[in-house]
Design a protein around this motif. Structure first.
Motif, PDB file in Angstrom:
ATOM      1  N   LYS A 169       0.834  -1.206   0.000  1.00  0.00           N
ATOM      2  CA  LYS A 169       0.000   0.000   0.000  1.00  0.00           C
ATOM      3  C   LYS A 169       0.868   1.255   0.000  1.00  0.00           C
ATOM      4  CE  LYS A 169      -4.064  -1.938   2.293  1.00  0.00           C
ATOM      5  NZ  LYS A 169      -4.843  -1.969   3.534  1.00  0.00           N
ATOM      6  N   GLY A 170       1.941   1.213   0.780  1.00  0.00           N
ATOM      7  CA  GLY A 170       2.883   2.343   0.807  1.00  0.00           C
ATOM      8  C   GLY A 170       3.526   2.555  -0.553  1.00  0.00           C
ATOM      9  N   ASN A 171       3.928   1.465  -1.189  1.00  0.00           N
ATOM     10  CA  ASN A 171       4.550   1.559  -2.511  1.00  0.00           C
ATOM     11  C   ASN A 171       3.574   2.149  -3.532  1.00  0.00           C
ATOM     12  OD1 ASN A 171       6.800   0.363  -1.378  1.00  0.00           O
ATOM     13  ND2 ASN A 171       6.523  -1.603  -2.381  1.00  0.00           N
ATOM     14  N   ALA A 172       2.315   1.715  -3.466  1.00  0.00           N
ATOM     15  CA  ALA A 172       1.299   2.221  -4.400  1.00  0.00           C
ATOM     16  C   ALA A 172       1.071   3.721  -4.178  1.00  0.00           C
ATOM     17  CB  ALA A 172      -0.002   1.445  -4.237  1.00  0.00           C
ATOM     18  N   ALA A 173       0.984   4.131  -2.926  1.00  0.00           N
ATOM     19  CA  ALA A 173       0.793   5.552  -2.614  1.00  0.00           C
ATOM     20  C   ALA A 173       2.013   6.359  -3.072  1.00  0.00           C
ATOM     21  CB  ALA A 173       0.558   5.736  -1.114  1.00  0.00           C
ATOM     22  N   PHE A 174       3.203   5.822  -2.828  1.00  0.00           N
ATOM     23  CA  PHE A 174       4.428   6.516  -3.227  1.00  0.00           C
ATOM     24  C   PHE A 174       4.463   6.706  -4.746  1.00  0.00           C
ATOM     25  CE2 PHE A 174       8.857   7.037  -4.325  1.00  0.00           C
ATOM     26  CZ  PHE A 174       9.346   7.852  -3.323  1.00  0.00           C
ATOM     27  N   ALA A 175       4.087   5.671  -5.474  1.00  0.00           N
ATOM     28  CA  ALA A 175       4.087   5.732  -6.944  1.00  0.00           C
ATOM     29  C   ALA A 175       3.157   6.835  -7.450  1.00  0.00           C
ATOM     30  CB  ALA A 175       3.684   4.387  -7.537  1.00  0.00           C
ATOM     31  N   LYS A 176       2.094   7.130  -6.682  1.00  0.00           N
ATOM     32  CA  LYS A 176       1.155   8.189  -7.054  1.00  0.00           C
ATOM     33  C   LYS A 176       1.571   9.534  -6.439  1.00  0.00           C
ATOM     34  CE  LYS A 176      -2.429   5.442  -5.842  1.00  0.00           C
ATOM     35  NZ  LYS A 176      -3.808   5.176  -5.427  1.00  0.00           N
ATOM     36  N   LYS A 177       2.764   9.563  -5.862  1.00  0.00           N
ATOM     37  CA  LYS A 177       3.291  10.762  -5.191  1.00  0.00           C
ATOM     38  C   LYS A 177       2.426  11.203  -4.006  1.00  0.00           C
ATOM     39  CE  LYS A 177       5.913  12.545  -9.162  1.00  0.00           C
ATOM     40  NZ  LYS A 177       6.919  11.536  -9.035  1.00  0.00           N
ATOM     41  N   GLU A 178       1.736  10.239  -3.408  1.00  0.00           N
ATOM     42  CA  GLU A 178       0.956  10.486  -2.188  1.00  0.00           C
ATOM     43  C   GLU A 178       1.871  10.144  -1.010  1.00  0.00           C
ATOM     44  OE1 GLU A 178      -2.536   8.040  -2.690  1.00  0.00           O
ATOM     45  OE2 GLU A 178      -3.265   9.254  -4.366  1.00  0.00           O
ATOM     46  N   PHE A 179       2.843  11.029  -0.788  1.00  0.00           N
ATOM     47  CA  PHE A 179       3.918  10.729   0.157  1.00  0.00           C
ATOM     48  C   PHE A 179       3.451  10.624   1.601  1.00  0.00           C
ATOM     49  CE2 PHE A 179       6.100  13.039  -3.388  1.00  0.00           C
ATOM     50  CZ  PHE A 179       6.670  11.913  -3.954  1.00  0.00           C
ATOM     51  N   SER A 180       2.458  11.415   1.971  1.00  0.00           N
ATOM     52  CA  SER A 180       1.950  11.349   3.343  1.00  0.00           C
ATOM     53  C   SER A 180       1.286   9.995   3.605  1.00  0.00           C
ATOM     54  CB  SER A 180       0.968  12.498   3.579  1.00  0.00           C
ATOM     55  OG  SER A 180       0.596  12.533   4.926  1.00  0.00           O
ATOM     56  N   ALA A 181       0.479   9.544   2.663  1.00  0.00           N
ATOM     57  CA  ALA A 181      -0.179   8.230   2.801  1.00  0.00           C
ATOM     58  C   ALA A 181       0.868   7.119   2.806  1.00  0.00           C
ATOM     59  CB  ALA A 181      -1.175   8.020   1.664  1.00  0.00           C
ATOM     60  N   ALA A 182       1.878   7.253   1.954  1.00  0.00           N
ATOM     61  CA  ALA A 182       2.942   6.244   1.905  1.00  0.00           C
ATOM     62  C   ALA A 182       3.673   6.179   3.241  1.00  0.00           C
ATOM     63  CB  ALA A 182       3.922   6.559   0.774  1.00  0.00           C
TER      64      ALA A 182
END
Length: 145
Positions: free
Chosen positions: A44-57
């Motif tokens: 889930k962190g990797n998916a959020a990071f890929a979308k540049k959703e750094f806080s969620a990651a």
């Protein structure tokens, strides 16, 4: 009688051994569930990071880090998330943890260099990248740092 006493003692011993076996099996099951949960959080962190959703990651990696505090990859990923948020001190803190856990892993030095770079601490950034290059001389991230 002595025979009955031995039989009772043998049954107790078997029961104790069976209980010990089942509890170690329970521990293994719990460890396996924990590992699966950590992998899910990491994904889930990797998916959020890929979308540049750094806080969620960072939030996903933080939970995973609490569940598996010796996993250098989780701290590395969280360091990158903090860098994405420009939270350089937190990025640096995690990068230092990564290097302590896995001193021969070049990515830890890349994370540390990025944190120093973000803080405009150029000499420290260059030093971190150079340290990483000692372990992986052809690493493009470290060379380009």
């Amino acid at each position: 009688s002595a025979v009955q006493d031995k039989a009772v003692a043998a049954k107790k011993k078997v029961a104790v051994e069976a209980k010990e076996e089942s509890s170690s099996s329970d521990e293994e099951d719990a460890a396996e569930k924990n590992a699966m949960r950590v992998e899910g959080l990491k994904a889930k962190g990797n998916a959020a990071f890929a979308k540049k959703e750094f806080s969620a990651a960072a939030a996903q990696y933080s939970v995973a880090c609490r569940l598996d505090p010796q996993n250098h990859v989780l701290f590395s990923n969280r360091s990158a998330s903090y860098a994405g948020l420009q939270e350089w001190d937190k990025a640096k803190e995690d990068a230092v943890k990564v290097i302590k856990m896995k001193p021969d892993w070049p990515k830890g030095y890349s994370r540390l260099g990025a944190a120093f770079h973000g803080k405009n601490e150029w000499k420290d950034a260059v030093d971190a990248y150079k340290q990483g290059l000692e372990f992986d001389p052809d690493n493009a991230q470290l060379k380009d740092g």
